[in-house]
Design an enzyme around this catalytic site. Sequence first.
Site, PDB file in Angstrom:
ATOM      1  N   CYS A  41     -23.090  52.363  49.782  1.00 19.53           N
ATOM      2  CA  CYS A  41     -22.692  53.293  48.726  1.00 19.53           C
ATOM      3  C   CYS A  41     -22.687  52.612  47.370  1.00 19.53           C
ATOM      4  O   CYS A  41     -22.832  53.264  46.346  1.00 19.53           O
ATOM      5  CB  CYS A  41     -21.302  53.831  49.001  1.00 19.53           C
ATOM      6  SG  CYS A  41     -21.018  54.129  50.723  1.00 19.53           S
ATOM      7  N   GLY A  72     -17.486  61.453  59.071  1.00 21.80           N
ATOM      8  CA  GLY A  72     -16.321  60.649  58.716  1.00 21.80           C
ATOM      9  C   GLY A  72     -15.778  60.968  57.330  1.00 21.80           C
ATOM     10  O   GLY A  72     -14.561  61.029  57.124  1.00 21.80           O
ATOM     11  N   SER A  73     -16.666  61.189  56.379  1.00 20.52           N
ATOM     12  CA  SER A  73     -16.216  61.452  55.008  1.00 20.52           C
ATOM     13  C   SER A  73     -15.384  62.730  54.963  1.00 20.52           C
ATOM     14  O   SER A  73     -14.341  62.778  54.295  1.00 20.52           O
ATOM     15  CB  SER A  73     -17.407  61.590  54.060  1.00 20.52           C
ATOM     16  OG  SER A  73     -18.161  60.407  54.041  1.00 20.52           O
ATOM     17  N   SER A 124     -16.787  59.137  63.339  1.00 25.15           N
ATOM     18  CA  SER A 124     -18.088  59.708  62.993  1.00 25.15           C
ATOM     19  C   SER A 124     -19.116  59.382  64.065  1.00 25.15           C
ATOM     20  O   SER A 124     -19.133  58.259  64.593  1.00 25.15           O
ATOM     21  CB  SER A 124     -18.529  59.130  61.648  1.00 25.15           C
ATOM     22  OG  SER A 124     -19.827  59.568  61.338  1.00 25.15           O
ATOM     23  N   ASN A 156     -15.628  48.323  56.954  1.00 24.11           N
ATOM     24  CA  ASN A 156     -17.068  48.487  57.127  1.00 24.11           C
ATOM     25  C   ASN A 156     -17.892  47.379  56.479  1.00 24.11           C
ATOM     26  O   ASN A 156     -19.041  47.191  56.820  1.00 24.11           O
ATOM     27  CB  ASN A 156     -17.519  49.854  56.593  1.00 24.11           C
ATOM     28  CG  ASN A 156     -16.972  50.148  55.226  1.00 24.11           C
ATOM     29  OD1 ASN A 156     -15.761  50.156  55.007  1.00 24.11           O
ATOM     30  ND2 ASN A 156     -17.856  50.369  54.275  1.00 24.11           N
TER      31      ASN A 156
HETATM   32  C1  LIG Z   1     -19.589  55.372  57.485  1.00 21.55           C
HETATM   33  C2  LIG Z   1     -18.158  55.391  57.161  1.00 21.55           C
HETATM   34  C3  LIG Z   1     -17.525  56.545  56.680  1.00 21.55           C
HETATM   35  C4  LIG Z   1     -18.298  57.812  56.380  1.00 21.55           C
HETATM   36  O1  LIG Z   1     -18.737  58.457  57.548  1.00 21.55           O
HETATM   37  P1  LIG Z   1     -19.894  59.554  57.423  1.00 21.55           P
HETATM   38  O2  LIG Z   1     -19.978  60.148  58.799  1.00 21.55           O
HETATM   39  O3  LIG Z   1     -21.121  58.813  57.038  1.00 21.55           O
HETATM   40  O4  LIG Z   1     -19.463  60.545  56.413  1.00 21.55           O
HETATM   41  C5  LIG Z   1     -16.178  56.498  56.424  1.00 21.55           C
HETATM   42  N1  LIG Z   1     -15.458  55.396  56.641  1.00 21.55           N
HETATM   43  C6  LIG Z   1     -16.016  54.260  57.121  1.00 21.55           C
HETATM   44  C7  LIG Z   1     -15.164  53.074  57.371  1.00 21.55           C
HETATM   45  C8  LIG Z   1     -17.381  54.211  57.395  1.00 21.55           C
HETATM   46  O5  LIG Z   1     -17.926  53.097  57.836  1.00 21.55           O
END
Ligand SMILES: *Cc1c(COP(=O)(O)O)cnc(C)c1O
Length: 401
Positions: A326, A72-73, A200, A152
């Site tokens: 985080c 996701g990042s 993700s 999140n």
């Molecule tokens: C977990 C998360 C991410 C990051 O995803 P990764 O796969 O861990 O890099 C980005 N945005 C939101 C809203 C998330 O919950």
Amino acid sequence: MDKLIYLDNAATTKTAPEVVEAMLPYFTENFGNPSSVYGFAAKNKEAVSVQRERVAEILGAQAKEIYFTAGGSEADNWALKAVAESYASKGNHIITTKIEHHAILHTAEYLERKGFEVTYLDVDENGIVKLQELKKAIRPTTILISVMFANNEIGTLQPIKEIGEIAREHGILFHTDAVQAFGQIPISVDDCHIDMLSASGHKLNGPKGIGFLYIRSGVKIRSFIHGGAQERKRRAGTENVPGIIGLGTAAVRAVKTMEARAGKETELRDHLIRRVLEEIPYTKLNGHPKKRLPNNANFSFRFVEGESLLIMLDMKGICASSGSACTSGSLDPSHVLLAIGLPHETAHGSLRLTLGEETTREDIDYTVDCLKGIVKNLREMSPLYEDFLKKETACKSESRI
Ligand SMILES: *Cc1c(COP(=O)(O)O)cnc(C)c1O
């Protein structure tokens, strides 16, 4: 202590056994590089494109609009940085919100240092973007609106369709970080006028280190990793074949079980919320009471430190989170809780419990029972609570006079 109650599914989820099973052959027998010519490896090209089609179908998109990333990042970074660069001749203004994940916020701050202008929209006390504010923020130079689908930390769902409509009316690209929403609630990129979407694997019972960015065809967007011709030349690097198989399998599985799971989780979540608010005094629910992810509950307990709460819960075998993973380790309260107007003190005493497909009613009842005792004990040690009680009794005796 062998009991383990995992209530941190917003941080990550357990990879489902069927997903692991589907992935395994791609580490061993089917190890070939999808770009190779011989049939043995070329089969893997086919396997990857099957997953791309499955993911696309879930969103109502085309397979060629799905680009696999390392999570996701990366998808969030790509969306923002590449739009900024590709559309710099059109304008330098980006609109996002104060409650985004750091993958968006820190990327936006990076772009500010590069000369872009960013508006961070406020949200209301439930964490919802105000559409009037969004409209007011739009400038002739606005090139992108990025608003997360579901938060999140507090689980709040945004009016994504309305935001998409506003973006479309103004001819502005619309990106949404749907990492928490994909696989949890139905999403149609066409209905919501979404131009780009991040997701993700590990948030939907799939593996870590794999995700994707949906990019609507026609959107001008530069490649993110330069090198080979993978992902239609936009994201080089030998495909993470096992990861892609895992992501696709997990996504299809999540959609299949979505309705039943959401029903069960909503019921358990509401039971949890009801019990906590009724049985633990000076407690508040954060986020919208209804417009929230089925599995998210977030509370603030006055006169309690979130970090102490986590340690005590851990001793009872309960995994939870205060704010977002985080930010733990730093003493700053969560930017999301501050954005919904919580004072620093209240934000510090917050707890996020996120349910998963294996969570039971017994887990919830055990957690609330533990929580009651823990909050009581922590408050008894708190000088703030002591002062508060003194004032309370003073007021009561005054009013009796
Ligand atoms: C977990 C998360 C991410 C990051 O995803 P990764 O796969 O861990 O890099 C980005 N945005 C939101 C809203 C998330 O919950």
